[in-house]
Design a protein around this motif. Structure first.
Motif, PDB file in Angstrom:
ATOM      1  N   LEU A 106      62.242 -63.643 -10.866  1.00  0.00           N
ATOM      2  CA  LEU A 106      60.942 -63.103 -10.578  1.00  0.00           C
ATOM      3  C   LEU A 106      60.134 -63.887 -11.500  1.00  0.00           C
ATOM      4  O   LEU A 106      60.152 -64.226 -12.604  1.00  0.00           O
ATOM      5  CB  LEU A 106      60.521 -61.675 -10.737  1.00  0.00           C
ATOM      6  CG  LEU A 106      61.397 -60.807 -10.093  1.00  0.00           C
ATOM      7  CD1 LEU A 106      60.950 -59.275 -10.429  1.00  0.00           C
ATOM      8  CD2 LEU A 106      61.358 -60.733  -8.640  1.00  0.00           C
ATOM      9  N   HIS A 107      59.097 -64.507 -10.820  1.00  0.00           N
ATOM     10  CA  HIS A 107      57.804 -64.927 -11.391  1.00  0.00           C
ATOM     11  C   HIS A 107      56.575 -63.983 -11.325  1.00  0.00           C
ATOM     12  O   HIS A 107      56.726 -63.268 -10.249  1.00  0.00           O
ATOM     13  CB  HIS A 107      57.427 -66.251 -11.116  1.00  0.00           C
ATOM     14  CG  HIS A 107      58.504 -67.533 -11.422  1.00  0.00           C
ATOM     15  ND1 HIS A 107      57.964 -68.726 -11.428  1.00  0.00           N
ATOM     16  CD2 HIS A 107      59.681 -67.360 -12.056  1.00  0.00           C
ATOM     17  CE1 HIS A 107      58.991 -69.376 -11.919  1.00  0.00           C
ATOM     18  NE2 HIS A 107      60.046 -68.614 -12.598  1.00  0.00           N
ATOM     19  N   TYR A 108      55.834 -64.282 -12.171  1.00  0.00           N
ATOM     20  CA  TYR A 108      54.722 -63.156 -12.282  1.00  0.00           C
ATOM     21  C   TYR A 108      53.381 -63.766 -12.121  1.00  0.00           C
ATOM     22  O   TYR A 108      53.047 -64.613 -13.013  1.00  0.00           O
ATOM     23  CB  TYR A 108      54.803 -62.068 -13.513  1.00  0.00           C
ATOM     24  CG  TYR A 108      56.161 -61.377 -13.550  1.00  0.00           C
ATOM     25  CD1 TYR A 108      56.146 -59.981 -13.081  1.00  0.00           C
ATOM     26  CD2 TYR A 108      57.346 -62.159 -13.947  1.00  0.00           C
ATOM     27  CE1 TYR A 108      57.494 -59.479 -12.934  1.00  0.00           C
ATOM     28  CE2 TYR A 108      58.485 -61.355 -14.170  1.00  0.00           C
ATOM     29  CZ  TYR A 108      58.564 -60.000 -13.680  1.00  0.00           C
ATOM     30  OH  TYR A 108      60.057 -59.417 -13.475  1.00  0.00           O
TER      31      TYR A 108
ATOM     32  N   LEU B 213      63.397 -66.054   2.799  1.00  0.00           N
ATOM     33  CA  LEU B 213      63.166 -64.956   3.116  1.00  0.00           C
ATOM     34  C   LEU B 213      63.452 -64.456   4.642  1.00  0.00           C
ATOM     35  O   LEU B 213      63.968 -63.551   4.738  1.00  0.00           O
ATOM     36  CB  LEU B 213      61.885 -64.527   2.704  1.00  0.00           C
ATOM     37  CG  LEU B 213      61.769 -63.222   2.217  1.00  0.00           C
ATOM     38  CD1 LEU B 213      62.461 -63.006   0.883  1.00  0.00           C
ATOM     39  CD2 LEU B 213      60.223 -62.947   1.753  1.00  0.00           C
ATOM     40  N   VAL B 214      63.284 -65.253   5.610  1.00  0.00           N
ATOM     41  CA  VAL B 214      63.536 -64.914   7.002  1.00  0.00           C
ATOM     42  C   VAL B 214      64.988 -64.860   7.098  1.00  0.00           C
ATOM     43  O   VAL B 214      65.725 -63.942   7.818  1.00  0.00           O
ATOM     44  CB  VAL B 214      62.838 -65.993   7.941  1.00  0.00           C
ATOM     45  CG1 VAL B 214      63.303 -65.940   9.441  1.00  0.00           C
ATOM     46  CG2 VAL B 214      61.491 -65.993   7.647  1.00  0.00           C
TER      47      VAL B 214
ATOM     48  N   LEU C 200      59.419 -63.389  -5.854  1.00  0.00           N
ATOM     49  CA  LEU C 200      60.715 -63.655  -5.819  1.00  0.00           C
ATOM     50  C   LEU C 200      60.964 -65.320  -5.932  1.00  0.00           C
ATOM     51  O   LEU C 200      60.161 -65.863  -5.032  1.00  0.00           O
ATOM     52  CB  LEU C 200      61.470 -63.051  -4.517  1.00  0.00           C
ATOM     53  CG  LEU C 200      62.979 -63.167  -4.384  1.00  0.00           C
ATOM     54  CD1 LEU C 200      63.455 -62.631  -5.590  1.00  0.00           C
ATOM     55  CD2 LEU C 200      63.442 -62.709  -3.153  1.00  0.00           C
ATOM     56  N   ARG C 201      61.890 -65.726  -6.653  1.00  0.00           N
ATOM     57  CA  ARG C 201      62.295 -67.076  -6.452  1.00  0.00           C
ATOM     58  C   ARG C 201      63.897 -67.193  -6.451  1.00  0.00           C
ATOM     59  O   ARG C 201      64.325 -66.150  -7.203  1.00  0.00           O
ATOM     60  CB  ARG C 201      61.802 -67.823  -7.775  1.00  0.00           C
ATOM     61  CG  ARG C 201      60.296 -67.662  -7.921  1.00  0.00           C
ATOM     62  CD  ARG C 201      59.482 -68.727  -7.118  1.00  0.00           C
ATOM     63  NE  ARG C 201      57.928 -68.847  -7.089  1.00  0.00           N
ATOM     64  CZ  ARG C 201      57.168 -67.979  -6.394  1.00  0.00           C
ATOM     65  NH1 ARG C 201      57.398 -67.031  -5.809  1.00  0.00           N
ATOM     66  NH2 ARG C 201      55.882 -68.116  -6.664  1.00  0.00           N
ATOM     67  N   TRP C 202      64.259 -68.148  -5.884  1.00  0.00           N
ATOM     68  CA  TRP C 202      65.634 -68.535  -5.664  1.00  0.00           C
ATOM     69  C   TRP C 202      66.022 -69.547  -6.788  1.00  0.00           C
ATOM     70  O   TRP C 202      65.607 -70.819  -6.336  1.00  0.00           O
ATOM     71  CB  TRP C 202      66.114 -68.632  -4.234  1.00  0.00           C
ATOM     72  CG  TRP C 202      67.407 -69.106  -4.181  1.00  0.00           C
ATOM     73  CD1 TRP C 202      68.612 -68.803  -5.140  1.00  0.00           C
ATOM     74  CD2 TRP C 202      68.443 -69.360  -3.208  1.00  0.00           C
ATOM     75  NE1 TRP C 202      69.776 -69.052  -4.677  1.00  0.00           N
ATOM     76  CE2 TRP C 202      69.693 -69.516  -3.210  1.00  0.00           C
ATOM     77  CE3 TRP C 202      67.949 -69.378  -1.867  1.00  0.00           C
ATOM     78  CZ2 TRP C 202      70.707 -69.790  -2.311  1.00  0.00           C
ATOM     79  CZ3 TRP C 202      68.648 -69.985  -0.773  1.00  0.00           C
ATOM     80  CH2 TRP C 202      70.029 -70.080  -1.104  1.00  0.00           C
TER      81      TRP C 202
ATOM     82  N   LEU D  81      64.095 -74.407  -8.213  1.00  0.00           N
ATOM     83  CA  LEU D  81      63.422 -73.084  -7.710  1.00  0.00           C
ATOM     84  C   LEU D  81      62.912 -73.191  -6.288  1.00  0.00           C
ATOM     85  O   LEU D  81      61.934 -73.963  -5.831  1.00  0.00           O
ATOM     86  CB  LEU D  81      62.503 -73.040  -8.913  1.00  0.00           C
ATOM     87  CG  LEU D  81      61.812 -71.505  -9.095  1.00  0.00           C
ATOM     88  CD1 LEU D  81      63.364 -70.926  -9.926  1.00  0.00           C
ATOM     89  CD2 LEU D  81      60.668 -71.345 -10.285  1.00  0.00           C
ATOM     90  N   LEU D  82      63.182 -71.950  -5.499  1.00  0.00           N
ATOM     91  CA  LEU D  82      62.783 -72.074  -4.143  1.00  0.00           C
ATOM     92  C   LEU D  82      61.854 -70.838  -3.923  1.00  0.00           C
ATOM     93  O   LEU D  82      62.373 -69.808  -4.270  1.00  0.00           O
ATOM     94  CB  LEU D  82      64.112 -72.124  -3.351  1.00  0.00           C
ATOM     95  CG  LEU D  82      65.121 -73.106  -3.158  1.00  0.00           C
ATOM     96  CD1 LEU D  82      66.066 -72.812  -2.267  1.00  0.00           C
ATOM     97  CD2 LEU D  82      64.456 -74.365  -2.948  1.00  0.00           C
TER      98      LEU D  82
END
Length: 582
Positions: free
Chosen positions: A337-339, A373-374, A357-359, A366-367
């Protein structure tokens, strides 16, 4: 060791003489030291040829020289600095007229290992110092070798690989030639370990490593980067076709059958290639390019080599490849998570954070959610990832409390698939209880679309969560809500104005009208109102003048890792102080 050829070293032959070089313009030094060195028992020292001292820097770099005794003179410090600059490993012993602690300390700083005094040149002392310096050099070389080499195969490890690749790229720039990087993965290696055991798996890796080495030129190098991953650096490659030819020979060699536990086994491999400087100009970019090409090759059955191309996207292999990557990401907890800060418009104080949310993809970096998400929703993985997100958010609340930020809310986006899960409330309660996070600081953001899918069921779930202390905000307000009556029926405490209604205020009259209407509605209903996507001072001033409570957007900060938050808070305090003072 002097005089040991590669074949002798590999056979383990013992070489018992070390070559010593004496550098001095004083003939007496040579006579005394030569006699002393020759009297060593057993005869373990050999004097270097006299002409070596005529080219001192070359001698210091000569791997055949095991130790140097250098008389102190005007050029001593210069030679020591040159030796260190060129990473010479030979131990250097300085010959002095007398003990001078300051000079000795200075010489040690420049790289001298020990010293001798002319009036105290005793055999035992000289032999002991030479033995110690040579043994220390050997120990350092062994430690260095262990630090950069893979213990199983003898190939470079990850650290050694990066250092070697960096040097190869530097030579490429200096001498204007191309360097290729091959990234190699053994397909289905985990099945070998599972079926035959780790010992046979190690044997397989050792055999494949030898096969790769046999297909390499003298100027090439190999590294083992992981359990079943290798990298090969090919210096001075003449053409793209030359790289492809080498890669195909490696694939052919790797796929040849071998015996494991008296059974014949064959493996396939995938190789990705990238060429410096054509495909990438930086070390990390070159590694990523070769690794990305390897992933493309891995999506094709059988042995395959693919060169990196910007036109090839990571997902070109199809949904099944992406599905595997996402499932692996969940298992390895690659989501983070980034905030994004939510700031009080009147005080400039940090009051909330939206968890985004980040992958953290191992190959692509970092995506953002838009890139995956889809697919996550389509594959039914949102619930699993959603629980990880809530867990991370609760951990963030505990961390914030430790930092003295216990009054800051953390908001998490909740999907319809999560809300319709009958276990949702119970799992959320369990997560909060395990970590001892304050649920009154946890906020769930719902979209209008989520609520409209099943208003009654959503309300029941929200009521149960509200009883735990969790609050709710309505995200993207104004983009799709068709029944305003739900605002009075659901336990919603905040409205968030969608960024599409903010990005052109105060110049767009329609956006101005929508923003002012939402702000006024929130005030009348006793709700908090938060504007998203604010990027300019004009937008901030407009929202402040119309009594919007809070704002988030790039004007204050993008989404940032949690560890950067204390710095953001300090900066905001400084800005508030400046504003008050002015």
């Amino acid at each position: 060791m002097a005089g040991a050829g590669p074949e002798e070293t590999l056979l383990g032959a013992h070489v018992d003489q070390n070559t010593i070089l004496v550098i001095s313009e004083n003939k007496t030094d040579h006579l005394i030291l030569s006699d002393c060195i020759e009297r060593a028992t057993p005869e373990r020292f050999l004097l270097a040829t006299p002409d070596a001292q005529m080219r001192p820097l070359e001698a210091l770099m000569d791997p055949q020289i095991d130790a140097v005794i250098m008389a102190h003179g005007p050029e001593t410090e210069y030679l020591l600095r040159l030796a260190r600059k060129n990473e010479a490993v030979v131990p250097i012993i300085i010959l002095l007229d007398e003990v001078d602690d300051d000079l000795i300390s200075q010489l040690r700083e420049h790289g001298a290992q020990d010293y001798l005094i002319r009036g105290q040149l005793q055999d035992v002392l000289i032999h002991r110092i030479l033995d110690y310096c040579i043994q220390l050099k050997a120990a350092k070389q062994t430690i260095q070798q262990l630090s950069i080499c893979d213990s199983l195969t003898g190939a470079l490890n990850r650290s050694g690989f990066r250092a070697h690749l960096e040097r190869a790229m530097t030579r490429s720039e200096r001498y204007s030639f191309n360097t290729a990087l091959l990234y190699i993965n053994i397909d289905q290696f985990a099945n070998i370990n599972d079926h035959y055991g780790e010992n046979d798996g190690d044997q397989l890796i050792q055999t494949l490593s030898r096969r790769l080495i046999n297909k390499m030129r003298n100027t090439d190098s190999i590294a083992r980067l992981g359990g079943d991953e290798f990298a090969v650096v090919l210096e001075d490659v003449s053409s793209v076709e030359n790289v492809q030819s080498i890669a195909e020979k490696m694939l052919q060699s790797l796929s040849s059958p071998l015996l494991l536990s008296e059974q014949q086994v064959s493996v396939d491999a995938s190789i990705g290639g990238a060429i410096f400087p054509d495909d990438a100009g930086e070390l990390s970019d070159l590694i990523n390019a070769a690794k990305s090409a390897m992933q493309q090759a891995k999506a094709v059955e059988g042995n395959k080599y693919i060169r990196y191309s910007e036109q090839i996207t990571f997902n070109e292999a199809g949904t099944s490849s992406l599905a595997g990557e996402l499932r692996m990401a969940i298992r390895k907890n690659q989501f983070e998570l980034h905030y994004q800060p939510r700031v009080d418009l009147n005080t400039g104080q940090l009051l909330g954070l939206e968890a985004l949310l980040r992958w953290n993809h191992p190959e692509r970096g970092l995506l953002c959610p838009g890139e995956f998400l889809v697919a996550v929703e389509d594959m039914g993985l949102m619930k699993t990832i959603g629980y990880q997100v809530i867990q991370h958010a609760c951990n963030a609340l505990i961390w914030l409390k430790d930092q003295g930020l216990s009054e800051v809310d953390v908001a998490v986006n909740i999907s319809f698939s999560q809300m319709q899960d009958e276990r949702f409330v119970g799992i959320v309660k369990d997560i909060i209880g395990r970590g001892n996070a304050n649920p009154e600081r946890l906020e769930f953001e719902l979209t209008e679309t989520t609520i409209l899918k099943s208003p009654e069921a959503i309300k029941t779930c929200m009521d149960e969560l509200r009883s735990l202390g969790i609050s709710f905000s309505l995200d993207d307000f104004g983009t799709g809500f068709s029944q305003l009556s739900h605002l009075t029926e659901l336990p919603i405490s905040a409205l968030k104005i969608d960024a599409c209604f903010v990005n052109e205020v105060p110049h767009n009259e329609q956006q101005v009208a929508v923003c002012t209407m939402i702000i006024e509605m929130a005030h009348r209903m006793g709700m908090l109102v938060v504007a998203e996507g604010a990027e300019t001072f004009e937008q901030i001033e407009f929202l402040r003048e119309h009594n919007c409570h809070q704002v988030q957007g790039f004007y204050y900060s993008p989404a940032i890792p949690l560890q950067q938050l204390p710095r953001f808070v300090r900066e905001q305090r400084f800005k508030r102080h400046e504003r008050v003072m002015s």
